[in-house]
Design an enzyme around this catalytic site. Structure first.
Site, short mmCIF file in Angstrom:
data_model
loop_
_atom_site.label_atom_id
_atom_site.label_comp_id
_atom_site.label_asym_id
_atom_site.label_seq_id
_atom_site.Cartn_x
_atom_site.Cartn_y
_atom_site.Cartn_z
N LYS A 82 -0.35 4.87 4.58
CA LYS A 82 -1.55 3.87 5.23
C LYS A 82 -0.71 3.70 6.87
O LYS A 82 0.41 3.50 7.02
CB LYS A 82 -1.63 2.47 4.47
N HIS A 135 1.04 -1.07 0.03
CA HIS A 135 0.11 0.15 0.06
C HIS A 135 0.83 1.20 -0.06
O HIS A 135 2.24 1.11 0.32
CB HIS A 135 -0.92 0.03 1.20
P1 NAD Z 1 -7.78 9.83 5.41
O1 NAD Z 1 -6.81 9.89 6.53
O2 NAD Z 1 -7.29 10.34 4.12
O3 NAD Z 1 -9.31 10.33 5.89
C1 NAD Z 1 -9.60 10.12 7.36
C2 NAD Z 1 -10.99 11.23 7.37
O4 NAD Z 1 -11.59 10.67 8.69
C3 NAD Z 1 -10.96 12.54 7.47
O5 NAD Z 1 -11.95 13.06 6.67
C4 NAD Z 1 -10.75 12.96 8.91
O6 NAD Z 1 -11.31 14.24 9.25
C5 NAD Z 1 -12.00 11.87 9.33
N1 NAD Z 1 -12.08 11.65 10.66
C6 NAD Z 1 -10.76 11.16 11.32
N2 NAD Z 1 -11.31 11.19 12.91
C7 NAD Z 1 -12.48 11.34 12.75
C8 NAD Z 1 -13.67 11.30 13.75
N3 NAD Z 1 -13.49 11.04 15.10
N4 NAD Z 1 -14.98 11.81 13.53
C9 NAD Z 1 -15.11 11.80 12.11
N5 NAD Z 1 -14.26 12.00 11.03
C10 NAD Z 1 -13.06 11.53 11.57
O7 NAD Z 1 -7.94 8.11 5.28
P2 NAD Z 1 -8.39 7.40 3.97
O8 NAD Z 1 -7.09 6.96 3.03
O9 NAD Z 1 -9.65 8.07 3.52
O10 NAD Z 1 -8.73 6.07 4.86
C11 NAD Z 1 -10.14 6.15 5.79
C12 NAD Z 1 -9.98 4.56 6.28
O11 NAD Z 1 -10.59 3.94 5.10
C13 NAD Z 1 -8.69 3.79 6.75
O12 NAD Z 1 -9.09 3.01 7.94
C14 NAD Z 1 -8.48 3.05 5.60
O13 NAD Z 1 -7.70 1.86 5.76
C15 NAD Z 1 -9.82 2.72 5.02
N6 NAD Z 1 -9.96 2.21 3.74
C16 NAD Z 1 -10.83 1.17 3.29
C17 NAD Z 1 -11.16 0.67 2.10
C18 NAD Z 1 -12.27 -0.36 1.90
O14 NAD Z 1 -12.23 -0.87 0.85
N7 NAD Z 1 -12.92 -0.65 2.82
C19 NAD Z 1 -10.49 1.36 1.01
C20 NAD Z 1 -9.32 2.23 1.19
C21 NAD Z 1 -9.25 2.74 2.82
#
Ligand code: NAD
Length: 270
Positions: free
Chosen positions: A167, A163
């Site tokens: 990450k 990744h």
């Molecule tokens: P990122 O760090 O770019 O974004 C995180 C977001 O969450 C931001 O908008 C932040 O403001 C918000 N946030 C953080 N704490 C918060 C809270 N207490 N309340 C509300 N909002 C809050 O991260 P990302 O790359 O977008 O990934 C987010 C998550 O999704 C990670 O856990 C990642 O591993 C996961 N992910 C899952 C998949 C899937 O297919 N399920 C795919 C990609 C990423």
């Protein structure tokens, strides 16, 4: 209860709307007739509070400002989609139960301590926890279980994932889900055979994990079944974050109006 009628657009609340995934989901939602982003939540300390979710996602104004008040935002939506942070997952789950709204949790790296909360919450709301919302990985999970069932135990199972450099969790939630599928296929207890930080020799029956982090890799997962004289590899490569966004929105629309319970991506797309 949701006020959504049959055939209507699902009103989706995006939790984590300013993140990489949140912005991708806002963009992809604009292309789909079955969903509409009607709320966008970010962390209370976010510098993006008050900005328009569409503008932040690069698609122009959609009149959905980023806010921190989850309970108020839930009141105006049919279903919530959470791609935020493991630290926020328990509170987000509790808020959805209190508001009686279905929830898709896409956030990965959730601690094992959340398992009981998830089970309890699924008695009250339709809930789907998906460490990977892509069609390809959903299929891969099934194939890995089949392969692990079919191949003799002397085929060693190793999982390699890669990744992007930002990450936070390792191994990825998808890699762990693949490991669980492999263990299930062989009737093993995953907790007893998973080796996430190998330091020394391989034990018979181990499911080993190797992690690569760097650059802008969207997500690669390879499950290796290494026998004596032959090897089977099952691999998935995501090259575009939109695959997760499409799957997440399909799941969100599907969850609307479902009875309480815990669902899986395979229920939707396979
Ligand atoms: P990122 O760090 O770019 O974004 C995180 C977001 O969450 C931001 O908008 C932040 O403001 C918000 N946030 C953080 N704490 C918060 C809270 N207490 N309340 C509300 N909002 C809050 O991260 P990302 O790359 O977008 O990934 C987010 C998550 O999704 C990670 O856990 C990642 O591993 C996961 N992910 C899952 C998949 C899937 O297919 N399920 C795919 C990609 C990423």
């Amino acid at each position: 209860m949701s006020t959504r009628g049959a055939g209507a657009q699902a009103r989706v609340l995006m939790i984590g709307a300013s993140g990489r995934m949140g912005r991708a989901i806002v963009r992809v939602a604009a292309e789909r007739p079955d969903v509409r982003i009607c709320g966008a939540v970010v962390s209370a300390g976010s510098a993006d509070l008050g900005r328009d979710a569409g503008e932040l996602a690069g698609i122009g104004r959609i009149d959905v400002p980023l806010r921190a008040d989850l309970a108020a935002a839930l009141a105006e939506c049919d279903v919530a989609v959470d791609f935020s942070s493991p630290a926020a997952a328990a509170a987000n789950l509790a808020a959805c139960v209190a508001a009686a709204r279905p929830l898709l949790i896409g956030t990965t790296g959730l601690g094992t301590e959340l398992a009981a909360d998830i089970e309890r919450a699924a008695r009250h709301i339709a809930l789907l926890v998906a460490p990977n919302t892509s069609l390809g990985v959903t299929l891969l999970l099934e194939l890995v279980k089949r392969a692990s069932q079919a191949l003799p135990d002397d085929f060693d199972i190793e999982i390699v994932e890669a990744h992007h450099r930002r990450k936070k969790d390792a191994p990825s939630g998808t890699a762990l889900a693949l490991g669980r599928a492999a263990a299930q296929g062989r009737g093993q207890n995953f907790g007893e055979v998973a080796v996430t930080d190998r330091n020394g020799a391989r034990r018979s029956g181990d499911i080993g994990f190797a992690v690569v982090r760097g650059g802008d890799i969207v997500g690669d997962h390879t499950v290796v079944f290494a026998g004596s004289g032959e090897q089977v590899q099952l691999m998935h490569r995501a090259t575009d974050r939109n695959v997760f966004a499409r799957g997440a929105l399909a799941a969100a629309a599907w969850l609307c109006g479902r009875a309480s319970g815990q669902y899986h991506m395979r229920d939707i797309i396979l």
